[in-house]
Structures are given as C-alpha cells and as structure tokens.
Scaffold this motif. Sequence first.
Motif, PDB file in Angstrom:
ATOM      1  N   SER B  52       0.820  -1.220   0.000  1.00  0.00           N
ATOM      2  CA  SER B  52       0.000   0.000   0.000  1.00  0.00           C
ATOM      3  C   SER B  52       0.851   1.267   0.000  1.00  0.00           C
ATOM      4  N   LYS B  53       2.007   1.215   0.632  1.00  0.00           N
ATOM      5  CA  LYS B  53       2.839   2.428   0.647  1.00  0.00           C
ATOM      6  C   LYS B  53       3.433   2.687  -0.731  1.00  0.00           C
ATOM      7  N   PHE B  54       3.837   1.633  -1.403  1.00  0.00           N
ATOM      8  CA  PHE B  54       4.318   1.789  -2.786  1.00  0.00           C
ATOM      9  C   PHE B  54       3.173   2.286  -3.663  1.00  0.00           C
ATOM     10  N   ALA B  55       1.990   1.728  -3.458  1.00  0.00           N
ATOM     11  CA  ALA B  55       0.836   2.128  -4.264  1.00  0.00           C
ATOM     12  C   ALA B  55       0.497   3.592  -4.044  1.00  0.00           C
ATOM     13  N   ASP B  56       0.553   4.016  -2.805  1.00  0.00           N
ATOM     14  CA  ASP B  56       0.268   5.431  -2.510  1.00  0.00           C
ATOM     15  C   ASP B  56       1.301   6.341  -3.187  1.00  0.00           C
ATOM     16  N   TYR B  73       6.489  -3.988 -17.931  1.00  0.00           N
ATOM     17  CA  TYR B  73       7.489  -3.584 -16.948  1.00  0.00           C
ATOM     18  C   TYR B  73       7.725  -4.710 -15.946  1.00  0.00           C
ATOM     19  N   THR B  74       8.890  -4.660 -15.365  1.00  0.00           N
ATOM     20  CA  THR B  74       9.178  -5.475 -14.190  1.00  0.00           C
ATOM     21  C   THR B  74       9.254  -4.514 -13.018  1.00  0.00           C
ATOM     22  N   VAL B  75       8.431  -4.748 -12.020  1.00  0.00           N
ATOM     23  CA  VAL B  75       8.361  -3.821 -10.896  1.00  0.00           C
ATOM     24  C   VAL B  75       8.807  -4.534  -9.621  1.00  0.00           C
ATOM     25  N   LEU B  76       9.718  -3.885  -8.938  1.00  0.00           N
ATOM     26  CA  LEU B  76      10.231  -4.381  -7.666  1.00  0.00           C
ATOM     27  C   LEU B  76       9.541  -3.580  -6.572  1.00  0.00           C
ATOM     28  N   ILE B  77       8.654  -4.219  -5.850  1.00  0.00           N
ATOM     29  CA  ILE B  77       7.841  -3.483  -4.879  1.00  0.00           C
ATOM     30  C   ILE B  77       8.341  -3.744  -3.466  1.00  0.00           C
ATOM     31  N   PRO B  78       8.865  -2.707  -2.830  1.00  0.00           N
ATOM     32  CA  PRO B  78       9.226  -2.872  -1.417  1.00  0.00           C
ATOM     33  C   PRO B  78       7.974  -3.021  -0.572  1.00  0.00           C
ATOM     34  N   SER B  79       8.050  -3.868   0.409  1.00  0.00           N
ATOM     35  CA  SER B  79       6.898  -4.070   1.305  1.00  0.00           C
ATOM     36  C   SER B  79       6.703  -2.825   2.167  1.00  0.00           C
ATOM     37  N   ASN B  80       5.560  -2.767   2.805  1.00  0.00           N
ATOM     38  CA  ASN B  80       5.337  -1.654   3.734  1.00  0.00           C
ATOM     39  C   ASN B  80       6.403  -1.637   4.827  1.00  0.00           C
ATOM     40  N   ALA B  81       6.783  -2.817   5.281  1.00  0.00           N
ATOM     41  CA  ALA B  81       7.826  -2.885   6.315  1.00  0.00           C
ATOM     42  C   ALA B  81       9.148  -2.340   5.790  1.00  0.00           C
ATOM     43  N   ALA B  82       9.397  -2.537   4.505  1.00  0.00           N
ATOM     44  CA  ALA B  82      10.631  -2.009   3.922  1.00  0.00           C
ATOM     45  C   ALA B  82      10.630  -0.488   3.960  1.00  0.00           C
ATOM     46  N   PHE B  83       9.479   0.106   3.633  1.00  0.00           N
ATOM     47  CA  PHE B  83       9.394   1.579   3.724  1.00  0.00           C
ATOM     48  C   PHE B  83       9.544   2.046   5.168  1.00  0.00           C
ATOM     49  N   ASP B  84       9.086   1.208   6.095  1.00  0.00           N
ATOM     50  CA  ASP B  84       9.214   1.589   7.509  1.00  0.00           C
ATOM     51  C   ASP B  84      10.664   1.634   7.963  1.00  0.00           C
ATOM     52  N   LYS B  85      11.536   0.964   7.190  1.00  0.00           N
ATOM     53  CA  LYS B  85      12.958   0.982   7.560  1.00  0.00           C
ATOM     54  C   LYS B  85      13.641   2.291   7.176  1.00  0.00           C
ATOM     55  N   LEU B  86      12.986   3.080   6.342  1.00  0.00           N
ATOM     56  CA  LEU B  86      13.591   4.362   5.970  1.00  0.00           C
ATOM     57  C   LEU B  86      13.727   5.239   7.209  1.00  0.00           C
ATOM     58  N   PRO B  87      14.651   6.183   7.169  1.00  0.00           N
ATOM     59  CA  PRO B  87      14.781   7.093   8.326  1.00  0.00           C
ATOM     60  C   PRO B  87      13.448   7.736   8.672  1.00  0.00           C
ATOM     61  N   ALA B  88      13.259   7.971   9.934  1.00  0.00           N
ATOM     62  CA  ALA B  88      11.982   8.502  10.414  1.00  0.00           C
ATOM     63  C   ALA B  88      11.597   9.774   9.658  1.00  0.00           C
ATOM     64  N   GLY B  89      10.400   9.766   9.169  1.00  0.00           N
ATOM     65  CA  GLY B  89       9.870  10.951   8.493  1.00  0.00           C
ATOM     66  C   GLY B  89      10.235  11.076   7.037  1.00  0.00           C
ATOM     67  N   GLU B  90      11.128  10.221   6.546  1.00  0.00           N
ATOM     68  CA  GLU B  90      11.590  10.390   5.163  1.00  0.00           C
ATOM     69  C   GLU B  90      10.472  10.138   4.157  1.00  0.00           C
ATOM     70  N   LEU B  91       9.711   9.085   4.373  1.00  0.00           N
ATOM     71  CA  LEU B  91       8.636   8.806   3.423  1.00  0.00           C
ATOM     72  C   LEU B  91       7.581   9.913   3.466  1.00  0.00           C
ATOM     73  N   ASP B  92       7.290  10.386   4.669  1.00  0.00           N
ATOM     74  CA  ASP B  92       6.322  11.485   4.774  1.00  0.00           C
ATOM     75  C   ASP B  92       6.808  12.706   3.993  1.00  0.00           C
ATOM     76  N   THR B  93       8.083  12.967   4.104  1.00  0.00           N
ATOM     77  CA  THR B  93       8.648  14.103   3.370  1.00  0.00           C
ATOM     78  C   THR B  93       8.553  13.877   1.869  1.00  0.00           C
ATOM     79  N   LEU B  94       8.879  12.651   1.454  1.00  0.00           N
ATOM     80  CA  LEU B  94       8.834  12.344   0.024  1.00  0.00           C
ATOM     81  C   LEU B  94       7.416  12.431  -0.531  1.00  0.00           C
ATOM     82  N   MET B  95       6.447  12.200   0.308  1.00  0.00           N
ATOM     83  CA  MET B  95       5.060  12.216  -0.167  1.00  0.00           C
ATOM     84  C   MET B  95       4.508  13.632  -0.315  1.00  0.00           C
TER      85      MET B  95
END
Lengths: 357, 185
Positions: B52-56, B73-95
């Motif tokens: 869902s995080k990749f989809a968002d 295409y070949t798509v490599l989808i990181p799991s939601n847990a994988a996105f959770d490994k990013l530094p705190a707040g990074e995904l929020d910033t990217l969004m």
Amino acid sequence: MRKHLLAASAAALILGAPALADKGGGGHGNGGGQAAHADRSNGGNGGGQAMRAERGGGGNGGGHQMRQADNAGRAFRTERQPRGRPTFAAATGHDRGQGHANREVIHAERVQGRERQVALRELRGHSRAIEVRDANGIESLRVASRGFANDFGRGRGLIDGCPPGLAKKDNGCLPPGQANKLLGARLQQSFASSLLPYQYRSWYRDDPNYLYRSGDGYIYQVSRSTGIVDGLIPLFGNGDYYSVGQAWPDPYNFYNVPYQYRSYYPDTSDYAYRYGDGAIYRVNSGTGLVDSIVALLAGDLGVGSPLPVGYDVYNVPFSYRDRYYDTADNWYRYNDGYIYQVNPQTRLITAVINAIV
Amino acid sequence: MRIALTLLAAASTLAVTACGPATDKASAPKSEAARDAAGDKTIAGSFGGDDSKFADAAKATGLDATLAGPGPYTVLIPSNAAFDKLPAGELDTLMKPDSRAKLTKLLTAHILPGEILAADIAKAIDNGKGKARLATFGGGTLTATRDGDHIILTDAAGGKAVITSSDQKMSNGVVHHLDGVLAPG
C-alpha cells in the motif's frame, strides 16, 4: 568499426574545445528504407531472422510500416508566438543531465598521417562504449580501454555535449530562453545531415511531413515543406522526470509521442500526450499541467549500438518468448516497445525485429 | 501467485523459457499458455495489501498510470515494512508535493524495462560469474547476486534488498517483492 580505436586514442590530445559542429551534406542520407517494422497487427510474422529488420546505419528514412497516427495537432498551444521561457525550468530549477550525464570530449587524433578532430561521447549506461562523431555526424562506436572517465579524464569533457554550466539547464546547451529561438527558424545547417542517436531512430522517422534531425541535445522536427523547425524534443532523461503538477514546457509542446506508442496515446479534447525526458506524460489540456506519467522509456537500445551493461538479463515479454529466446547465435532484449536482436559475441545490437506495443 | 524463489525452481523454469536451440517455434503464433499465464489485472490493478505504501507513492507521482498502461514492466515493490525501515519521516517528506521529483526518481529505480522472471536473473547471475546488472528507469543499474536461495539486489549506493517473493505475473508485466527500498542510481 573499431579500426581507429585505442592506438590512435593513446596518442591523442584532449582539447578543451567547443563541441564539434556537424557540417551539412556529409553523405548521411536519411532514406534508409530498410527500417520496416512488424507491428502487432501482423501477428505471426515468422521467426526473428525472417522478420523485416532494421540494420545499422539505415538512418531515419521512410519505408517503415509503423502505425502512424496523424496527430500532429497542438492540443493546448494555439499560438506559436509569443513564446515564454520554458516553464518547467523556471518552475523547478532542478538539474537534469547531472550525475549520470553523458560526457563528451573533443579529441584530436592522427589517422593515416592526417590529424582530425572527433567528438567522443560516452553512451548512457556504458562505462566503456563511446560514440564517435566526426564532422559528418555519427561515425562509429569505440570501446574505451579503461572506461571513458579514465581514458579521457573526468571533468575535462563536456556534459551531455554542453559546457558544465549549461549542462544543468533544462534545455540542452542553450542558455535559458534560447530554445524558443530555435522554433520557427530554419534548421541550423550544421544539423541538416545529423542523424538521430541510435536509440531514437525507431522512435522518430522521417515521414511525408517531417524530417527529424539532432544536435545540441535536441531532436528537431523539421517541416519538409518549409525547412522550419516545428518542434523540439530534448534529449535528456536518466531518471529525472517531470512531476505531476508541473507546467509542460511550451517549447516542447507538440505531439511528439514516439511512433510505437501513438496508437495508445492520441491527443483528446481533455488531454495531450507529450514525450520528454524518458517518459510519456499526460498533460491536462485546460491547465497545461502534467497530470500523470503514462509510460516510461529507457532510450537504451538501438541498432548498431552495444548492448548496455544493464541488459545482462533476458527480459522479452512472456507472449514473445516462444519466438525470441536466447541462443548461442542470438540474444533478444526488450526496450521501449521493441524487441532487439543482439550478437552475443560482439554484444552489438544487430536488428530491431519486432514492435510489440 | 507469490512463490518464494528457489534456485532449483529457477533453473527448471529457465529450461522451458529463455533458452534452447532454434527450432521451428520461431514461426509459431504467440503462446496462448504464456498469455494465459499472465493475470487479467494490470500491475496497478493488483495493488492492495502489503504494497500500500508503494501504491500510494505511485499514485502521488502519477506513475500509477504507467503501471496501468501497456507496459511491459518489471516492478520491484518494497513491502510496507521495507518503507518503515527508511529514516523517520523520510517517506512522509517524500510524499509531499514539493518532493514529487525525488519520489518519482525513487520509484522509477524500482521499475525495469520488459518482463524479467527470477529465473532470468538467476541465469544471468550464473552467466555473469556471480552477478548480473539490471538497468532501471531511474537511470541507474542494480546488481543482482545470490545469497543461498535468495536473490539480492544492490543499488549504486550499496544498499541491498532481498527478493522475498517473485514472479507475480500481471497483464502488463511482472512483480517481485522486496524487503528493502533501493536508492536511485
């Protein structure tokens, strides 16, 4: 093709000169004629070797049987003049062509006792493949012995054919705003015989209305009837995309979707489809803003060029694997709507054998 | 279908797909079996679950239209847990809207041209003396290697992700799932 290779370059002198200009009339006619492609409507067209093939050096000529939507309309640009600055550049200021940019150096070498200058350009995705351009355009491909940077010096060359300062701009080597001046003007004579880079020759082909030529980081769409540049397509990419919500640059606003995708993306009353920087974008005709990215294009493969290092892995779509599978004699790789044939020994791309989108 | 990769399975799949001597198959029409093997859903249409995080992110960047298009295409989808490994707040910033360019570049580093099965990667690793390189639409190149039964993908910065499940065939490509987020090249 490599007979001038390396030995000459070892004794060569690297000059900090401006990019080598092409001269017109260099004998690079663009009437290839062999560049026919099978499209999907042709269905079972036989094996790879039996299919119509585009051989290297065919140029941008006609003779192709691609589906071509006559869709050159300008959905949301109604007036050519006056023209503002490229709005994307002004809006974002983020760099293109930086980091992964192709480097280019002007290179003096002695061949058969005569010194000449050629432009050596690193091909995207290749650490050692070099495109050689002389005064008449693309001449050959070479292989750098230790990589482009090691052989020719990091930082001593040009970036995407531009001086470093201008390489950061969104519009080729030109200072901001200068791109506008190319539109509506006659094509620069030095580009008149400049064929498109290998990777783009299956995307834009000369047709009854337009010629396509390249130079200074652009593809030029030139009206056959007037000789006027009617459209500019910037040759950038490398992962820097326009973003949703950004204004589509006015100088690049014409129907420029690569041929193989035109049946999928014709302009409508609500949306215009535009290619730029490695993707096809859907642009809201009312606002002129990028609405979405509808297709990604790598621009990596072209007949006559070496297979880039990132294509070690077989990637032919499933539906075509029963016809195009790697053998000792031929490999097959997919890129941007086409299946290409590769010589495993030389790793050169020898033919484009099928258009599948 | 999400099946954890084994090299044995990869090798057996490979034997019937990507190589072999030239035969009169060359003139055969498209394989119905191959077409049927792909799902009816597009890659974008398959979103829902641990992606869902990749989809968002795909929706925020407009790349959901790409993944609903013809592909392939070949798509490599990181799991939601994988996105959770990013530094705190990074995904929020990217969004955030002003980070769309960066987010687009990040996502395109997970999209590859063509349809690549895990078996194809395994074969290329074998042929490449232990590694294979894959070009991404992000402008970079990933390096694939093996670790036991798993395929490891390494980005230009040295970041690694494991293909945790592979070969989810869709109508416009194939999806593999990762346990990490790869950096643009």
